[in-house]
Design an enzyme around this catalytic site. Structure first.
Site, short mmCIF file in Angstrom:
data_model
loop_
_atom_site.label_atom_id
_atom_site.label_comp_id
_atom_site.label_asym_id
_atom_site.label_seq_id
_atom_site.Cartn_x
_atom_site.Cartn_y
_atom_site.Cartn_z
N ARG A 54 37.38 26.40 -45.09
CA ARG A 54 36.48 25.82 -43.47
C ARG A 54 36.07 27.04 -42.50
O ARG A 54 36.60 28.43 -43.26
CB ARG A 54 38.12 25.27 -43.13
CG ARG A 54 39.30 24.34 -43.09
CD ARG A 54 40.16 24.21 -41.97
NE ARG A 54 41.12 23.45 -42.52
CZ ARG A 54 41.91 23.10 -43.55
NH1 ARG A 54 42.07 24.32 -44.15
NH2 ARG A 54 42.30 21.69 -44.33
N LYS A 100 45.27 26.02 -41.90
CA LYS A 100 45.80 25.44 -41.37
C LYS A 100 47.38 25.92 -41.06
O LYS A 100 48.26 25.72 -42.28
CB LYS A 100 45.54 24.04 -41.54
CG LYS A 100 44.36 24.31 -40.40
CD LYS A 100 43.89 22.57 -40.32
CE LYS A 100 42.76 22.08 -39.91
NZ LYS A 100 42.55 20.08 -39.57
N HIS A 119 31.35 22.69 -41.49
CA HIS A 119 32.10 20.89 -41.89
C HIS A 119 31.00 19.81 -42.89
O HIS A 119 31.60 19.64 -43.81
CB HIS A 119 32.94 20.60 -40.56
CG HIS A 119 33.89 19.66 -40.91
ND1 HIS A 119 35.20 20.93 -41.75
CD2 HIS A 119 34.71 18.99 -41.01
CE1 HIS A 119 36.30 20.15 -41.92
NE2 HIS A 119 35.65 18.63 -41.79
N ARG A 159 31.13 22.02 -46.34
CA ARG A 159 32.26 21.54 -46.61
C ARG A 159 32.66 20.53 -47.95
O ARG A 159 33.38 20.04 -48.53
CB ARG A 159 33.44 21.57 -45.62
CG ARG A 159 35.13 21.77 -46.16
CD ARG A 159 36.55 22.44 -45.04
NE ARG A 159 37.21 21.42 -44.77
CZ ARG A 159 38.21 21.97 -45.90
NH1 ARG A 159 38.05 22.88 -46.44
NH2 ARG A 159 40.28 21.58 -45.79
N HIS A 202 44.42 21.05 -48.56
CA HIS A 202 44.76 19.04 -47.44
C HIS A 202 46.61 19.39 -47.56
O HIS A 202 47.26 19.30 -48.63
CB HIS A 202 44.48 17.96 -47.38
CG HIS A 202 42.86 18.05 -47.26
ND1 HIS A 202 42.29 16.88 -47.98
CD2 HIS A 202 42.37 18.73 -46.34
CE1 HIS A 202 40.67 17.27 -47.66
NE2 HIS A 202 40.93 17.93 -45.98
N TYR A 219 37.09 11.05 -49.39
CA TYR A 219 35.70 11.22 -50.37
C TYR A 219 35.46 10.66 -51.71
O TYR A 219 34.44 10.62 -51.76
CB TYR A 219 35.78 12.72 -50.61
CG TYR A 219 35.68 13.78 -49.16
CD1 TYR A 219 34.92 14.27 -48.97
CD2 TYR A 219 37.15 14.20 -48.63
CE1 TYR A 219 34.74 15.43 -47.87
CE2 TYR A 219 37.61 15.70 -47.83
CZ TYR A 219 36.22 16.19 -47.75
OH TYR A 219 35.96 16.64 -46.96
#
Length: 290
Positions: free
Chosen positions: A143, A167, A232, A235, A258, A267
């Protein structure tokens, strides 16, 4: 009311490990709603129903985010005993569809790297840094925030991995390609002398906004429309091209950091043809009909 919001945000930080950007976004949503209807902590369903009209011009995704923020806020108040009722049933519930990720083609990625490599051959620090940033964005799927805030201590010596804090403060290990290691090695010889961050800037680190600008600029020099390139998007390209190459979805989830596999499944749309071919090729019934 501001005290209730502050307490809610403190809970997000302490119990859920929410990032500073996430907390800031929650605060904007809550304070924006309070400007429309007043004290959120004491709001009734009638008052909350006014938000639908006030937010009528918003995109469905923005509307869903704001409603979700308020639902979580009222859930927190109930858990804390500050309210017995939940007025959030009056909030709008837009039907949202998750947008498909923008990606670059293999040819566009190649053009981007060809340009970056050509410029890096000059040995100029800015050009070497740009190539290193690209290698880590596309080669490791980082990220933007993870990339620009990489500490110098994260640079691998022997093991081909970076330790990244994602995150919610969750750490994960991501592989570093041979190309990326070579680019980082070159960057370390020309980077400014700063002890803390891999990509220092004015005593701290490169900002996300500056990273975004740098990518737009090199995209133009590589004859790629600037609006097609962002941190992004690279990514997304990392994830999509790995799936095309046969990567397992669970492995991809780990690499991307994730928390929920559902986030990674976005995806799979780009590789539906390969999935169909895989079923036709490997399923026991398919084999029995040959």
């Amino acid at each position: 009311m501001s005290g209730a919001i502050d307490n809610f945000l403190a809970m997000l930080a302490a119990e859920r490990g929410a990032a500073a950007n996430t907390i800031a976004a929650y605060r904007r949503d809550l304070e924006g709603a309070s400007e429309i209807i007043g004290d959120l902590a004491a709001a009734t369903t009638v008052q909350l129903s006014k938000l639908g009209a006030a937010w009528s011009d918003l995109a469905p995704s923005s509307l869903a985010r704001k409603s979700s923020t308020l639902r979580q806020f009222y859930g927190f108040l109930i858990d804390e005993g500050a309210r017995e009722d939940d007025p959030s049933s009056a909030l709008p519930r837009p039907a949202t569809r998750r947008p498909l990720p923008k990606i670059l083609t293999h040819e566009q990625v190649a053009a981007l790297f060809d340009r970056a490599e050509l410029e890096a051959q000059t040995g100029k620090p800015a050009a070497v840094r740009m190539l290193t940033l690209l290698e880590l964005l596309y080669g490791s799927g980082l990220r933007a925030t993870e990339l620009v805030s990489l500490p110098l201590s994260a640079v691998p010596r022997d093991a081909p991995f970076l330790t990244v804090t994602g995150k919610g403060g969750v750490a994960r290990m991501v592989p570093v390609s041979r190309r990326a290691k070579e680019a980082m090695s070159e960057w370390l010889t020309v980077r400014p002398d700063a002890p803390k961050f891999l990509f220092p800037s004015r005593g701290k680190h490169l900002t996300r906004i500056r990273l975004y600008q740098l990518l737009k600029e090199i995209a133009v020099r590589a004859d790629i429309p600037a609006d097609k390139v962002s941190p992004h998007v690279l990514r997304h390209a990392f994830a999509t091209h790995l799936l095309e190459g046969g990567a397992d979805l669970r492995v991809l989830q780990t690499l991307l950091g994730h928390a929920d596999i559902a986030t990674t499944q976005i995806y799979t749309h780009v590789d539906s043809a390969r999935l169909v071919a895989l079923v036709n090729e490997r399923h026991p019934l398919a084999k029995s009909h040959r």
